[in-house]
Design an enzyme around this catalytic site. Structure first.
Site, PDB file in Angstrom:
ATOM      1  CG  HIS A  37      -1.692  -1.354   1.351  1.00  0.00           C
ATOM      2  ND1 HIS A  37      -2.333  -2.229   2.492  1.00  0.00           N
ATOM      3  CD2 HIS A  37      -3.340  -1.606   0.049  1.00  0.00           C
ATOM      4  CE1 HIS A  37      -2.460  -2.776   2.245  1.00  0.00           C
ATOM      5  NE2 HIS A  37      -3.343  -2.488   1.337  1.00  0.00           N
ATOM      6  CD  GLN A  61     -13.532  -5.299  -2.630  1.00  0.00           C
ATOM      7  OE1 GLN A  61     -13.423  -3.932  -3.206  1.00  0.00           O
ATOM      8  NE2 GLN A  61     -12.139  -5.862  -2.944  1.00  0.00           N
ATOM      9  CB  VAL A 177       5.595  -4.589  -2.135  1.00  0.00           C
ATOM     10  CG1 VAL A 177       6.579  -4.606  -1.078  1.00  0.00           C
ATOM     11  CG2 VAL A 177       5.476  -3.288  -2.627  1.00  0.00           C
TER      12      VAL A 177
HETATM   13  P1  AMP Z   1      -6.184  -3.828  -0.932  1.00  0.00           P
HETATM   14  O1  AMP Z   1      -6.481  -2.802   0.231  1.00  0.00           O
HETATM   15  O2  AMP Z   1      -5.700  -5.215  -0.284  1.00  0.00           O
HETATM   16  O3  AMP Z   1      -7.575  -3.173  -1.081  1.00  0.00           O
HETATM   17  O4  AMP Z   1      -5.150  -3.144  -1.969  1.00  0.00           O
HETATM   18  C1  AMP Z   1      -5.632  -1.737  -1.753  1.00  0.00           C
HETATM   19  C2  AMP Z   1      -4.309  -1.598  -3.370  1.00  0.00           C
HETATM   20  O5  AMP Z   1      -3.157  -2.181  -3.334  1.00  0.00           O
HETATM   21  C3  AMP Z   1      -4.698  -2.164  -4.285  1.00  0.00           C
HETATM   22  O6  AMP Z   1      -4.521  -1.624  -5.686  1.00  0.00           O
HETATM   23  C4  AMP Z   1      -3.939  -3.506  -4.182  1.00  0.00           C
HETATM   24  O7  AMP Z   1      -3.153  -4.384  -5.553  1.00  0.00           O
HETATM   25  C5  AMP Z   1      -2.348  -2.652  -3.367  1.00  0.00           C
HETATM   26  N1  AMP Z   1      -2.147  -3.889  -3.143  1.00  0.00           N
HETATM   27  C6  AMP Z   1      -1.781  -5.079  -2.394  1.00  0.00           C
HETATM   28  N2  AMP Z   1      -0.994  -5.468  -2.263  1.00  0.00           N
HETATM   29  C7  AMP Z   1       0.320  -4.994  -2.860  1.00  0.00           C
HETATM   30  C8  AMP Z   1       1.549  -5.725  -3.064  1.00  0.00           C
HETATM   31  N3  AMP Z   1       1.573  -6.864  -1.872  1.00  0.00           N
HETATM   32  N4  AMP Z   1       2.056  -4.939  -3.817  1.00  0.00           N
HETATM   33  C9  AMP Z   1       1.770  -3.857  -4.630  1.00  0.00           C
HETATM   34  N5  AMP Z   1       0.361  -3.672  -4.275  1.00  0.00           N
HETATM   35  C10 AMP Z   1      -0.008  -4.089  -3.605  1.00  0.00           C
END
Ligand code: AMP
Length: 280
Positions: A37, A61, A177
């Site tokens: 994030h 979702q 990441v």
């Molecule tokens: P989430 O809170 O899981 O919905 O993720 C929010 C954003 O962070 C989304 O665009 C995810 O794809 C991105 N994200 C989550 N994990 C990672 C990661 N390990 N590396 C890069 N972006 C991430």
């Protein structure tokens, strides 16, 4: 950094920034921040005068048997982390602010939502993602929005919505990441006990094995499957698909994504790797 709860407050803050000539970057999230994030927030910070992060565990979702009620939530910690990377606004609304009584609209993307996570989790998943992201774009009206390549199918779905509805938001996909041992960072990694945490490294190791097989001209899927089997993981899916259309592919004659989803211990994990078109 300001923490805002209402759409009206966000509109006002964005309007003020626009009046000062600032551009606006949006990072949509569900919180429980990790370096994945934060990498999106830093990227947005580099390019925009106003950085808005939304923190909203979007109920639409999640399926009825999924982890909506147990999804990790810690707004105080998240706010401190967002502030530490220079975020201007953390938009953390109540569900009723996003979905007031009478809310009746769903954005449905056909085709690319019907495979992989759309098939595994059900159609509601990407309907929920597309709808909330469209609503966030309507609230914030960002110039750019930042998403992680970790959720590769989500990036393609959001790009499709933006193109089809002419939303005028540039979608920036940022690299995955990973932990030092290769595990893709995820808010759901907290569900892993020590044994499952060790087992979970097989996902990224399987993708590495696939890359090695691809470079050597060997079959890709068996190489990845062998690593998963060795770790005792039976994936929900492990599929090679066109990186733009998600059409199934046999050979990598265009850029392809190898995507995997698996239950590991108490977590459902996803990961993916871009395989570049083989030299002719
Ligand atoms: P989430 O809170 O899981 O919905 O993720 C929010 C954003 O962070 C989304 O665009 C995810 O794809 C991105 N994200 C989550 N994990 C990672 C990661 N390990 N590396 C890069 N972006 C991430």
């Amino acid at each position: 950094m300001r923490i805002l709860r209402t759409i009206a407050e966000v509109r006002a803050a964005v309007g003020d920034a626009r009046a000062e000539g600032r551009t606006v970057g949006l990072v949509p999230t569900m919180g429980a921040f990790h370096e994945g994030h934060l990498s999106l927030m830093r990227e947005a910070r580099m390019h925009h005068g106003l950085v808005v992060v939304s923190l909203f565990v979007n109920p639409t979702q999640f399926g009825p048997n999924e982890d909506l009620s147990t999804y990790p939530r810690d707004e105080t910690r998240d706010a401190a982390l967002a502030e530490s990377v220079g975020v201007d606004i953390l938009f953390a609304p109540d569900p009723s602010e996003i979905y007031p009584d009478g809310f009746a609209t769903t954005i449905h993307v056909a085709g690319i939502t019907e495979v992989l996570d759309g098939a595994s989790r059900g159609a509601h998943h990407f309907d929920g993602v597309a709808t909330v992201v469209t609503k966030l774009f309507g609230i914030v009206r960002p110039d750019c929005a930042y998403f992680g390549q970790k959720d590769a199918q989500q990036v393609l779905v959001v790009r499709r919505v933006v193109r089809d509805l002419d939303l005028g938001v540039r979608i920036v996909a940022c690299p995955i990441v990973r932990e030092p041992d290769g595990l893709a960072m995820s808010s759901r990694n907290v569900y892993l006990d020590a044994e499952a945490r060790a087992q979970a490294t097989a996902l990224s190791r399987a993708l590495d094995a696939a890359e090695i097989a691809h470079a050597a001209g060997d079959s890709i899927l068996p190489a990845a499957l062998a690593v998963l089997a060795e770790a005792g993981i039976d994936p929900e899916y492990l599929e090679l698909r066109d990186a733009e259309t998600l059409a199934p592919v046999e050979r990598v004659d265009h850029d392809a994504l190898l995507l995997v989803a698996a239950r590991v211990g108490a977590a459902r994990l996803i990961d993916n790797h871009l395989l570049r078109r083989s030299p002719a």
